[in-house]
Scaffold this motif. Structure first.
Motif, PDB file in Angstrom:
ATOM      1  N   VAL A  84      23.407 -18.183  -9.334  1.00 38.31           N
ATOM      2  CA  VAL A  84      23.889 -18.022  -7.968  1.00 38.31           C
ATOM      3  C   VAL A  84      23.030 -16.960  -7.291  1.00 38.31           C
ATOM      4  CG1 VAL A  84      25.861 -17.321  -6.571  1.00 38.31           C
ATOM      5  CG2 VAL A  84      26.224 -18.678  -8.599  1.00 38.31           C
ATOM      6  N   ARG A  91      31.796 -13.822  -3.511  1.00 46.30           N
ATOM      7  CA  ARG A  91      31.762 -14.557  -4.780  1.00 46.30           C
ATOM      8  C   ARG A  91      33.169 -14.883  -5.266  1.00 46.30           C
ATOM      9  NH1 ARG A  91      27.289 -14.150  -8.324  1.00 46.30           N
ATOM     10  NH2 ARG A  91      25.523 -13.246  -7.250  1.00 46.30           N
ATOM     11  N   LEU A 125      29.719 -22.907  -4.422  1.00 49.81           N
ATOM     12  CA  LEU A 125      28.618 -23.069  -5.387  1.00 49.81           C
ATOM     13  C   LEU A 125      27.496 -23.916  -4.801  1.00 49.81           C
ATOM     14  CD1 LEU A 125      30.295 -23.653  -8.848  1.00 49.81           C
ATOM     15  CD2 LEU A 125      28.581 -21.948  -8.304  1.00 49.81           C
ATOM     16  N   ASN A 128      25.503 -21.677  -2.410  1.00 47.90           N
ATOM     17  CA  ASN A 128      24.900 -20.430  -2.880  1.00 47.90           C
ATOM     18  C   ASN A 128      24.187 -20.525  -4.222  1.00 47.90           C
ATOM     19  OD1 ASN A 128      25.861 -18.499  -0.737  1.00 47.90           O
ATOM     20  ND2 ASN A 128      27.784 -19.416  -1.374  1.00 47.90           N
ATOM     21  N   ALA A 129      24.091 -21.705  -4.780  1.00 46.02           N
ATOM     22  CA  ALA A 129      23.445 -21.868  -6.082  1.00 46.02           C
ATOM     23  C   ALA A 129      21.931 -21.758  -5.956  1.00 46.02           C
ATOM     24  CB  ALA A 129      23.818 -23.205  -6.693  1.00 46.02           C
TER      25      ALA A 129
END
Length: 188
Positions: A84, A91, A125, A128-129
């Motif tokens: 991430v 988060r 996810l 922001n991965a």
């Protein structure tokens, strides 16, 4: 017909014929399921980790034993926590990320099947991965190694858990090299 056998109430044939027809249908369905190869997922050369984590197990799922499937799900979930962006906002809890990833790597599951509590984690996810190629960055590789060898509470994971996670990670790296997402093995 004259054996004094009961008839199936809804459909009419004797119970033995009804059961035989059901068994034959189950056998046909199983043959069709095994005969149909899974639809390959085509990934871009630099796919994000969640998309890659959905594609990789689908390649091997049918041939794996249950414990191997669990090992792949756990390994990819542990890695997902590290894959991430470091400056990603808000988060989610690592436990939620792990739960989402363990669910989503099963080829038959889709994001639409996620619970209302976990769907926002999956969407976060996806936004922001890091791409799979980020594994070639030494800082990312260090964080991945940490996540593979430690539990969520910071304590060391058991030896067998670490072996399974590493095996899953090595298989994923080999697949990433095969599809061109990585040029080498960042953990060699």
């Amino acid at each position: 017909m004259r054996r004094g056998e009961a008839f199936h109430v809804r459909t009419g044939p004797p119970e033995s014929e009804y059961r035989a027809a059901q068994a034959a249908q189950v056998a046909r369905d199983a043959e069709e399921e095994e005969a149909a190869p899974p639809t390959p997922v085509v990934l871009p050369g630099d796919a994000l980790w969640p998309a890659f984590s959905r594609a990789y197990p689908g390649v091997r799922w049918r041939t794996l034993a249950g414990k191997s499937r669990e090992g792949i799900a756990d390994g990819l979930a542990a890695v997902a926590i590290a894959m991430v962006s470091p400056d990603a906002p808000e988060r989610p809890a690592p436990l939620d990320v792990r739960a989402v990833m363990r669910w989503i790597v099963v080829p038959d599951h889709t994001p639409d099947d996620l619970s209302a509590e976990l769907l926002p984690v999956w969407e976060w996810l996806e936004k922001n991965a890091l791409p799979v190629s980020a594994l070639e960055d030494p800082a990312v590789a260090r964080e991945v190694r940490y996540r593979v060898t430690y539990k969520l509470d910071g304590g060391p994971a058991g030896a067998e858990t670490v072996k399974r996670r590493r095996r899953a990670l090595q298989g994923a790296v080999a697949y990433a090299r095969e599809i061109g997402a990585l040029t080498g093995d960042p953990f060699a």
